[in-house]
Design a protein around this motif. Structure first.
Motif, mmCIF file in Angstrom:
data_model
loop_
_atom_site.group_PDB
_atom_site.id
_atom_site.type_symbol
_atom_site.label_atom_id
_atom_site.label_comp_id
_atom_site.label_asym_id
_atom_site.label_seq_id
_atom_site.Cartn_x
_atom_site.Cartn_y
_atom_site.Cartn_z
ATOM 1 N N SER A 189 0.800 -1.231 -0.015
ATOM 2 C CA SER A 189 -0.093 -0.020 0.027
ATOM 3 C C SER A 189 0.812 1.130 0.127
ATOM 4 O O SER A 189 1.627 1.577 0.968
ATOM 5 C CB SER A 189 -0.766 0.104 1.197
ATOM 6 N N LEU A 190 0.992 2.096 -1.117
ATOM 7 C CA LEU A 190 1.513 3.211 -1.310
ATOM 8 C C LEU A 190 1.190 4.215 -0.450
ATOM 9 O O LEU A 190 0.840 5.321 -0.878
ATOM 10 C CB LEU A 190 1.856 3.531 -2.795
ATOM 11 N N ALA A 191 1.406 4.185 0.987
ATOM 12 C CA ALA A 191 1.029 5.508 1.740
ATOM 13 C C ALA A 191 2.329 6.114 1.862
ATOM 14 O O ALA A 191 3.200 5.779 2.683
ATOM 15 C CB ALA A 191 0.714 4.787 3.196
ATOM 16 N N VAL A 192 2.278 7.405 1.240
ATOM 17 C CA VAL A 192 3.450 8.260 1.072
ATOM 18 C C VAL A 192 4.148 8.676 2.329
ATOM 19 O O VAL A 192 5.256 8.567 2.841
ATOM 20 C CB VAL A 192 3.191 9.481 0.378
ATOM 21 N N ASN A 193 3.134 8.884 3.535
ATOM 22 C CA ASN A 193 3.523 9.515 4.667
ATOM 23 C C ASN A 193 4.481 8.325 5.535
ATOM 24 O O ASN A 193 5.395 8.925 6.204
ATOM 25 C CB ASN A 193 2.483 9.680 5.779
ATOM 26 N N ASP A 194 3.739 7.070 5.437
ATOM 27 C CA ASP A 194 4.879 5.785 6.184
ATOM 28 C C ASP A 194 5.928 5.917 5.390
ATOM 29 O O ASP A 194 6.940 5.709 6.160
ATOM 30 C CB ASP A 194 3.803 4.623 5.963
ATOM 31 N N LEU A 195 6.226 5.777 4.117
ATOM 32 C CA LEU A 195 7.383 5.491 3.374
ATOM 33 C C LEU A 195 8.551 6.677 3.513
ATOM 34 O O LEU A 195 9.438 6.397 3.704
ATOM 35 C CB LEU A 195 6.981 5.117 1.951
ATOM 36 N N THR A 196 7.877 7.948 3.687
ATOM 37 C CA THR A 196 8.924 8.729 3.751
ATOM 38 C C THR A 196 9.592 8.981 4.996
ATOM 39 O O THR A 196 10.573 9.497 5.226
ATOM 40 C CB THR A 196 8.424 10.420 3.294
ATOM 41 N N ALA A 197 8.603 8.587 5.987
ATOM 42 C CA ALA A 197 9.057 8.507 7.420
ATOM 43 C C ALA A 197 10.382 7.525 7.457
ATOM 44 O O ALA A 197 11.047 7.613 8.472
ATOM 45 C CB ALA A 197 8.205 8.179 8.389
ATOM 46 N N HIS A 198 10.611 6.715 6.509
ATOM 47 C CA HIS A 198 11.547 5.665 6.450
ATOM 48 C C HIS A 198 12.409 5.635 5.319
ATOM 49 O O HIS A 198 12.829 4.890 4.666
ATOM 50 C CB HIS A 198 11.206 4.287 6.741
ATOM 51 N N GLY A 199 12.611 6.992 4.955
ATOM 52 C CA GLY A 199 13.141 7.115 3.614
ATOM 53 C C GLY A 199 14.607 6.701 3.492
ATOM 54 O O GLY A 199 15.231 6.275 2.481
ATOM 55 N N ARG A 200 15.382 6.676 4.689
ATOM 56 C CA ARG A 200 16.673 6.256 4.557
ATOM 57 C C ARG A 200 16.615 4.596 4.541
ATOM 58 O O ARG A 200 17.731 4.224 3.954
ATOM 59 C CB ARG A 200 17.531 6.386 5.997
ATOM 60 N N ILE A 201 15.647 3.942 4.778
ATOM 61 C CA ILE A 201 15.717 2.449 4.707
ATOM 62 C C ILE A 201 15.820 2.237 3.240
ATOM 63 O O ILE A 201 16.055 1.534 2.391
ATOM 64 C CB ILE A 201 14.721 1.615 5.220
ATOM 65 N N LEU A 202 14.501 3.154 2.461
ATOM 66 C CA LEU A 202 14.292 3.019 0.890
ATOM 67 C C LEU A 202 15.471 3.466 0.467
ATOM 68 O O LEU A 202 16.076 2.643 -0.592
ATOM 69 C CB LEU A 202 13.306 4.137 0.860
ATOM 70 N N LEU A 203 16.272 4.531 0.681
ATOM 71 C CA LEU A 203 17.550 4.881 -0.181
ATOM 72 C C LEU A 203 18.436 4.004 0.142
ATOM 73 O O LEU A 203 19.142 3.632 -0.807
ATOM 74 C CB LEU A 203 17.653 6.311 0.456
ATOM 75 N N GLY A 204 18.665 3.314 1.129
ATOM 76 C CA GLY A 204 19.743 2.411 1.598
ATOM 77 C C GLY A 204 19.746 1.070 0.613
ATOM 78 O O GLY A 204 20.617 0.521 0.046
ATOM 79 N N VAL A 205 18.397 0.916 0.384
ATOM 80 C CA VAL A 205 18.241 -0.605 -0.260
ATOM 81 C C VAL A 205 18.231 -0.203 -1.720
ATOM 82 O O VAL A 205 18.883 -0.905 -2.671
ATOM 83 C CB VAL A 205 16.831 -1.243 -0.065
ATOM 84 N N LEU A 206 17.782 0.915 -2.288
ATOM 85 C CA LEU A 206 17.765 1.446 -3.606
ATOM 86 C C LEU A 206 19.257 1.535 -4.040
ATOM 87 O O LEU A 206 19.636 1.016 -5.220
ATOM 88 C CB LEU A 206 17.094 2.642 -3.739
ATOM 89 N N LEU A 207 19.911 2.304 -3.380
ATOM 90 C CA LEU A 207 21.365 2.641 -3.572
ATOM 91 C C LEU A 207 22.276 1.313 -3.672
ATOM 92 O O LEU A 207 23.231 1.090 -4.431
ATOM 93 C CB LEU A 207 22.039 3.792 -2.902
ATOM 94 N N GLY A 208 21.995 0.611 -2.471
ATOM 95 C CA GLY A 208 22.722 -0.764 -2.494
ATOM 96 C C GLY A 208 22.606 -1.562 -3.669
ATOM 97 O O GLY A 208 23.658 -2.240 -4.400
ATOM 98 N N LEU A 209 21.322 -1.806 -3.982
ATOM 99 C CA LEU A 209 20.996 -2.595 -5.366
ATOM 100 C C LEU A 209 21.740 -2.192 -6.628
ATOM 101 O O LEU A 209 21.846 -3.050 -7.532
ATOM 102 C CB LEU A 209 19.429 -2.861 -5.340
ATOM 103 N N LEU A 210 21.380 -0.666 -6.749
ATOM 104 C CA LEU A 210 21.747 -0.135 -7.996
ATOM 105 C C LEU A 210 23.407 0.183 -7.910
ATOM 106 O O LEU A 210 24.143 -0.371 -8.783
ATOM 107 C CB LEU A 210 20.971 1.144 -8.294
ATOM 108 N N LEU A 211 23.566 1.200 -7.243
ATOM 109 C CA LEU A 211 24.939 1.868 -7.376
ATOM 110 C C LEU A 211 25.882 0.655 -6.678
ATOM 111 O O LEU A 211 26.940 0.470 -6.872
ATOM 112 C CB LEU A 211 24.798 3.158 -6.499
ATOM 113 N N GLY A 212 25.560 -0.003 -5.389
ATOM 114 C CA GLY A 212 26.444 -0.912 -4.753
ATOM 115 C C GLY A 212 26.715 -2.112 -5.371
ATOM 116 O O GLY A 212 27.827 -2.626 -5.773
#
Length: 388
Positions: A275-298
């Protein structure tokens, strides 16, 4: 994971398409008016497992995914005994590339998420989904050398071993000594059974069920029983004249289609709904960014950089027909972390916004890595064609 014996065939492509379609369907339903019913269904206790208190989702994640790990283990066994991993020299480059592709994503994630519950997610971006990587190579067909598949397969096998070890030693619930002793005893019985001249599948599967239950009681993720059963299965028979097909290979051949076309799409249906609840996801943006950058850049820098450096320093040899220009494409494709990444994400975080953030990052990064890797290899093919 995938049955990728022939990258030119339709098996890897169809399996990946079905997996992607299942994930997309789960995502659409979870954000429709049926979203509540979708989540309630997977949280409902399964009527056939009342004593274990397993929900429908847990039956898939803890039960059916054991077959996925069994097939992974059987593929590892086949490649080590008479496949891509039987020659140690040929494994040096994929081994180094895989180590870079596991270490750098974990470090990138850890740099962004050092404290609290978020710190548990460092294992999420470490894994590669070889099913999608093989599908990309199947789409490209003759534009890529066939030995590039061997490189990607060997890399993903090392990757799978690393992910399995991380799950076994880090993502557990605290070890209970007595059930652990029982699990070791069952595993010893499986090893003894493999030495008997008459080898049937069913005794191994019965003991595998007992091993699954013992691991559950010990607090170790029970799908790892599939890997242990695969390790114990005999790869070759001494009386080859009576049966030319090894027991492990027969079991892999029978189970792989059910896993590819049944278990994995069902796993995607159960786990990709977000469920794309923006408020919940942005509150944990570091998790999102860590996984995203890890899978792509890392993954790109870890796999591509280490393999390029190792090849130039002559620490390992590129497979025949594979040029340095192909390594970037393989590095992007290794950023597809779908199946194992979702599995580790569910172990790292309880249901809630943290798990949702990690899931969203996986669902965004995996198709991006697929497209980037495919585009890189197409351009590399065109440049080589123009040069020749």
């Amino acid at each position: 994971m995938s049955t990728v014996h022939d990258v030119r065939g339709q098996g890897p492509l169809m399996g990946a398409l079905l997996l992607f379609s299942s994930a997309l369907a789960a995502l659409i339903v979870a954000n429709s008016r049926y979203g509540s019913a979708y989540h309630d269904f997977w949280r409902t206790p399964h009527p056939l497992a009342p004593h274990l208190a397993l929900t429908f989702q847990a039956v898939v994640d803890k039960g059916l995914m054991t077959l996925f790990f069994l097939v992974i283990g059987l593929e590892l066994k086949r490649e080590v005994t008479h496949g891509a991993l039987r020659h140690p020299r040929a494994m040096i480059l994929p081994l180094l590339a895989a180590m870079g592709g596991m270490l750098l994503p974990a470090l990138i994630y850890h740099a962004l998420n050092r404290h609290g519950m978020a710190a548990h997610g460092w294992g999420i971006p470490m894994s590669t989904d070889v099913a999608f990587a093989a599908a990309a190579l199947a789409v490209l067909g003759r534009r890529v050398p066939r030995n590039l598949l061997i490189f990607v397969l060997a890399l993903a096998i090392v990757d799978d071993v690393g992910a399995i070890l991380v799950i076994a030693f880090y993502y557990n619930q605290g070890i209970e000594p007595l059930p652990l002793v029982g699990a070791l005893a069952v595993f010893a019985a499986l090893l003894a059974l493999a030495r008997r001249p008459r080898r049937w599948v069913w005794p191994h599967l019965v003991l595998g069920g007992a091993l699954w239950a013992a691991l559950w009681g010990a607090g170790i993720d029970p799908p790892l029983a599939g890997v242990l059963v695969a390790v114990a299965l005999p790869a070759f028979r001494p009386d080859a004249a009576a049966d030319h097909v090894p027991l492990a290979h027969r079991l892999e051949r029978r189970l792989a289609p059910y896993v590819t076309y049944g278990v994995l799409p069902l796993f995607a249906l159960a786990n990709a709904g977000l469920s794309l609840a923006v408020n919940d996801l942005t509150a944990h943006g570091r998790i999102l960014l860590g996984v995203l950058l890890g899978l792509l850049l890392g993954k790109f820098c870890g796999v591509g950089g280490v393999s390029w450096l190792a090849a130039n320093l002559r620490l390992g040899e590129l497979p025949s027909g594979v040029a340095p220009r192909h390594l970037g494409g393989a590095a992007w494709l290794s950023g597809i972390g779908f199946t194992m990444a979702l599995f580790i994400n569910a172990l790292a975080f309880p249901p809630g916004p943290e798990r949702a953030a990690g899931k969203l990052a996986i669902l965004v990064a995996s198709p991006l890595a697929f497209m980037l890797g495919t585009a890189w290899l197409v351009m590399a093919h065109r440049r080589a064609a123009r040069a020749s």
